[in-house]
Every structure is written in C-alpha cells, then in structure tokens.
Motif scaffolding. Sequence first.
Motif, mmCIF file in Angstrom:
data_model
loop_
_atom_site.group_PDB
_atom_site.id
_atom_site.type_symbol
_atom_site.label_atom_id
_atom_site.label_comp_id
_atom_site.label_asym_id
_atom_site.label_seq_id
_atom_site.Cartn_x
_atom_site.Cartn_y
_atom_site.Cartn_z
ATOM 1 N N VAL A 70 0.825 -1.203 0.000
ATOM 2 C CA VAL A 70 0.000 0.000 0.000
ATOM 3 C C VAL A 70 0.861 1.256 0.000
ATOM 4 C CG1 VAL A 70 -1.702 1.323 1.296
ATOM 5 C CG2 VAL A 70 -1.961 -1.157 1.080
ATOM 6 N N PHE A 71 1.861 1.320 0.863
ATOM 7 C CA PHE A 71 2.714 2.509 0.941
ATOM 8 C C PHE A 71 3.479 2.725 -0.363
ATOM 9 C CE2 PHE A 71 2.846 1.662 5.726
ATOM 10 C CZ PHE A 71 1.825 2.563 5.961
ATOM 11 N N TYR A 72 3.970 1.635 -0.955
ATOM 12 C CA TYR A 72 4.724 1.774 -2.192
ATOM 13 C C TYR A 72 3.838 2.272 -3.330
ATOM 14 C CZ TYR A 72 7.658 0.673 -6.187
ATOM 15 O OH TYR A 72 8.393 0.753 -7.351
ATOM 16 N N LEU A 73 2.657 1.709 -3.444
ATOM 17 C CA LEU A 73 1.765 2.088 -4.528
ATOM 18 C C LEU A 73 1.285 3.530 -4.375
ATOM 19 C CD1 LEU A 73 0.590 0.935 -7.068
ATOM 20 C CD2 LEU A 73 -1.358 0.101 -5.786
ATOM 21 N N LEU A 74 1.029 3.960 -3.138
ATOM 22 C CA LEU A 74 0.661 5.354 -2.914
ATOM 23 C C LEU A 74 1.838 6.274 -3.248
ATOM 24 C CD1 LEU A 74 -1.315 5.054 0.452
ATOM 25 C CD2 LEU A 74 -2.269 5.487 -1.829
ATOM 26 N N GLY A 75 3.038 5.841 -2.904
ATOM 27 C CA GLY A 75 4.214 6.653 -3.174
ATOM 28 C C GLY A 75 4.532 6.789 -4.643
ATOM 29 N N VAL A 76 4.327 5.722 -5.426
ATOM 30 C CA VAL A 76 4.698 5.752 -6.839
ATOM 31 C C VAL A 76 3.820 6.721 -7.633
ATOM 32 C CG1 VAL A 76 3.204 3.959 -7.822
ATOM 33 C CG2 VAL A 76 5.551 4.220 -8.658
ATOM 34 N N GLN A 77 2.678 7.106 -7.068
ATOM 35 C CA GLN A 77 1.816 8.074 -7.748
ATOM 36 C C GLN A 77 2.444 9.463 -7.771
ATOM 37 O OE1 GLN A 77 -2.681 7.417 -7.093
ATOM 38 N NE2 GLN A 77 -1.784 6.683 -5.199
ATOM 39 N N PHE A 78 3.369 9.742 -6.854
ATOM 40 C CA PHE A 78 3.962 11.075 -6.730
ATOM 41 C C PHE A 78 5.391 11.150 -7.245
ATOM 42 C CE2 PHE A 78 0.785 10.659 -3.342
ATOM 43 C CZ PHE A 78 -0.028 11.734 -3.641
ATOM 44 N N THR A 79 5.871 10.090 -7.855
ATOM 45 C CA THR A 79 7.235 10.087 -8.364
ATOM 46 C C THR A 79 7.295 9.245 -9.628
ATOM 47 O OG1 THR A 79 9.544 9.655 -7.780
ATOM 48 C CG2 THR A 79 7.905 8.110 -6.956
ATOM 49 N N THR A 80 8.478 9.103 -10.216
ATOM 50 C CA THR A 80 8.633 8.290 -11.417
ATOM 51 C C THR A 80 8.944 6.851 -11.013
ATOM 52 O OG1 THR A 80 11.020 8.665 -11.582
ATOM 53 C CG2 THR A 80 9.564 10.290 -12.639
ATOM 54 N N PRO A 81 8.758 5.891 -11.933
ATOM 55 C CA PRO A 81 9.089 4.504 -11.602
ATOM 56 C C PRO A 81 10.535 4.325 -11.164
ATOM 57 C CG PRO A 81 7.740 4.574 -13.579
ATOM 58 C CD PRO A 81 8.082 5.995 -13.248
ATOM 59 N N GLY A 82 11.466 5.001 -11.849
ATOM 60 C CA GLY A 82 12.876 4.865 -11.499
ATOM 61 C C GLY A 82 13.191 5.364 -10.111
ATOM 62 N N ASN A 83 12.639 6.513 -9.751
ATOM 63 C CA ASN A 83 12.876 7.062 -8.422
ATOM 64 C C ASN A 83 12.254 6.195 -7.335
ATOM 65 O OD1 ASN A 83 14.165 9.965 -8.201
ATOM 66 N ND2 ASN A 83 13.094 9.860 -10.143
ATOM 67 N N ALA A 84 11.044 5.709 -7.577
ATOM 68 C CA ALA A 84 10.397 4.838 -6.593
ATOM 69 C C ALA A 84 11.206 3.563 -6.395
ATOM 70 C CB ALA A 84 8.979 4.504 -7.052
ATOM 71 N N GLN A 85 11.687 3.003 -7.494
ATOM 72 C CA GLN A 85 12.450 1.769 -7.390
ATOM 73 C C GLN A 85 13.806 2.008 -6.748
ATOM 74 O OE1 GLN A 85 12.294 -1.471 -6.793
ATOM 75 N NE2 GLN A 85 10.865 -1.463 -8.512
ATOM 76 N N LEU A 86 14.339 3.212 -6.926
ATOM 77 C CA LEU A 86 15.580 3.558 -6.257
ATOM 78 C C LEU A 86 15.395 3.587 -4.744
ATOM 79 C CD1 LEU A 86 18.517 4.937 -6.207
ATOM 80 C CD2 LEU A 86 17.187 7.032 -5.966
ATOM 81 N N LEU A 87 14.386 4.307 -4.283
ATOM 82 C CA LEU A 87 14.167 4.463 -2.848
ATOM 83 C C LEU A 87 13.821 3.150 -2.162
ATOM 84 C CD1 LEU A 87 12.201 7.822 -2.838
ATOM 85 C CD2 LEU A 87 14.498 7.427 -1.950
ATOM 86 N N ILE A 88 13.112 2.285 -2.866
ATOM 87 C CA ILE A 88 12.712 1.029 -2.248
ATOM 88 C C ILE A 88 13.919 0.126 -2.011
ATOM 89 C CG2 ILE A 88 12.275 -0.411 -4.298
ATOM 90 C CD1 ILE A 88 10.003 -0.032 -1.186
ATOM 91 N N GLN A 89 15.080 0.483 -2.614
ATOM 92 C CA GLN A 89 16.285 -0.300 -2.374
ATOM 93 C C GLN A 89 16.800 -0.164 -0.947
ATOM 94 O OE1 GLN A 89 17.221 -2.679 -4.554
ATOM 95 N NE2 GLN A 89 15.304 -1.867 -5.348
#
Length: 309
Positions: A92-111
């Motif tokens: 839930v947190f990841y999907l809500l977060g990806v709405q406000f950023t790009t796929p690359g940035n979201a995938q970066l932070l989730i690392q």
Amino acid sequence: MSLHASSGRWKLGLLLALVTAACWATLPVALKLTLEQVDAITLTWFRFLVAALLMGAWLAWKGQAIAPYRALSRRHWAMLLGAGLLLLGNYVFYLLGVQFTTPGNAQLLIQLAPLLMALGGIVVFRERFSRAQWVGLLLIVVGLLAFFLEQNAGHGGRYAPGAGLVVLAAVVWAGYALLQKQLLLRLSSPSILWAVYVLSALLLWPFADPARLAGLDALHASLLAYCALNTLVAYGAFAEALAHWEASRVSAILATTPVLCIGAVAATHALWPTLIAPERLGLTGWIGAGLVIAGSAAASLLAKRSGRG
C-alpha cells in the motif's frame, strides 16, 4: 531459539534473486500506468486476490493447503500475522508513493529495503560479511545516494511526499523479509506466502471497488493481469532465494533493480512514446547507477562461498 540456515545452493539462489529483480524492475512501470484507471487499494487487493487463488490451488493440488499450519505454535501464528501485515503495508505505501514520483525514483528508494534486510541478516541471523562485501555495501549506499540527489534536484524536489511513503514501504518490507526467513523453519515458502496473500486480500476487501475493474480497456486490463502475476512470480522466487542463499547476498542482487527499472522505462518509452516519459539521467545519476552495479557484484559475486552449487 533455532535460526534458519541457507541450503548453500548459491547458484540457484542467485538465479532466483535475478528473477525477482527483473520482476520488480518492470512492476513500477505497470503500476504507474494501471493507476490511471484503478485506485491504489483496489489494485493492491486484486493483486493479492489473484496470488491467493493461484497459490491456494497449487497447494491444494500438492495436498499441502491445510496440514502445514496445524503444527504452528501461537508464536509462529503471531509471526505469520506480523509478516502479512508488514507485506500489506509495503504494497500500500509503495503504490501510494509511486503516484507522486517516477518509476525509477520509486524503485531507487525502495532499495533501502534490501539494504535494511542485509543489516538485519547480519544482526538477527548472524550472517557474516567479508571485507569485499562491506566495500560493496558502501558502494551501493553511495551510488543510491548520488542517483537520488540528482533525480530529486532535477525535478525541483517535488517528490518528497512520494519519497516518504516509499521509504516507509522499505522499512516495513525489511521487517517482513526477516520474519519470513525465520518462518521457513516451520513452513515452506509457498505456505507462508499463501497465508500472507489470503490475509491481505481479506483485510483490503472492504475498501476495494471491484466494479471499477469491469470498465478497464484492453491495455489497462492486460497491465492489471501482469501486476497480479508479477506478485506471484516475484515473491515466490524471492522466498526460495532466501531458502538457498544468505539474506545479505540476496539483498545485494536486488540492489540492481533501479538500474533495470530505468531500462524498462526506456524500452517502454521507445515502443510506446505516449504511455510514459523517459527517466532523465545525467552524469551523476549514471555514476550512481554504476556504483550500485559494482557494489552488488562485490557484495554477492566476489564473496567467498561455501556449500554446493
């Protein structure tokens, strides 16, 4: 308390970790596009529902749907419940977060998640890092930091809300991963995942809007199906990777996911330019990506191993 030990089949663990990385690299692109027509809660509920049904059918066919849970103690049931709640929070947190950023940035932070899992593996399971692995971990951290700082500055720092949600998703995921590894002492990875999927689907059901799924066009329906199947394949491969390889080394392979995600975004933009914008990556970003790859190699592929392949 007994602690889970890896099987030592590092080659199989490496392959499964790479499968997981490929699934997670393409997932943000599919999620970003699917969110154009489906809300975050309904999308997450559907992913868990499909995974629960398919995994349940497979376990029933193998005759393992109910029996493995009968021997669980209250402590193990509590651990299983905790794992389910943490993974649900991650989704839930990841999907809500990806709405406000790009796929690359979201995938970066989730690392941050596999890095936290690596540290947890050292503290909780007493896994050992060689000198090469510590150097690799440092390179990964520096590379991720360089990549993020460039991307955030390039977009005027507008990604703070999404970044916070993705970081929160990373924290709860690390907790889930460590609980799952310990649960492997009592349950197989498919049994753990099925219980988690069922729990999450039931908890989200009252808040989902299944009727919206009937109105999807062909493209978004296909993307929704991919998101659901991605859940099953990625977490199945990840769970088995933990069974055969140390958590710290699995995490190092998963750290390459942002680089793979950039490639997935570029490929999607090249084939369908109107669907998604390409990631804007400058010199600092490319240096950061290179450090992540080098660090992952040092932390996993160059370390001494034991066991059979």
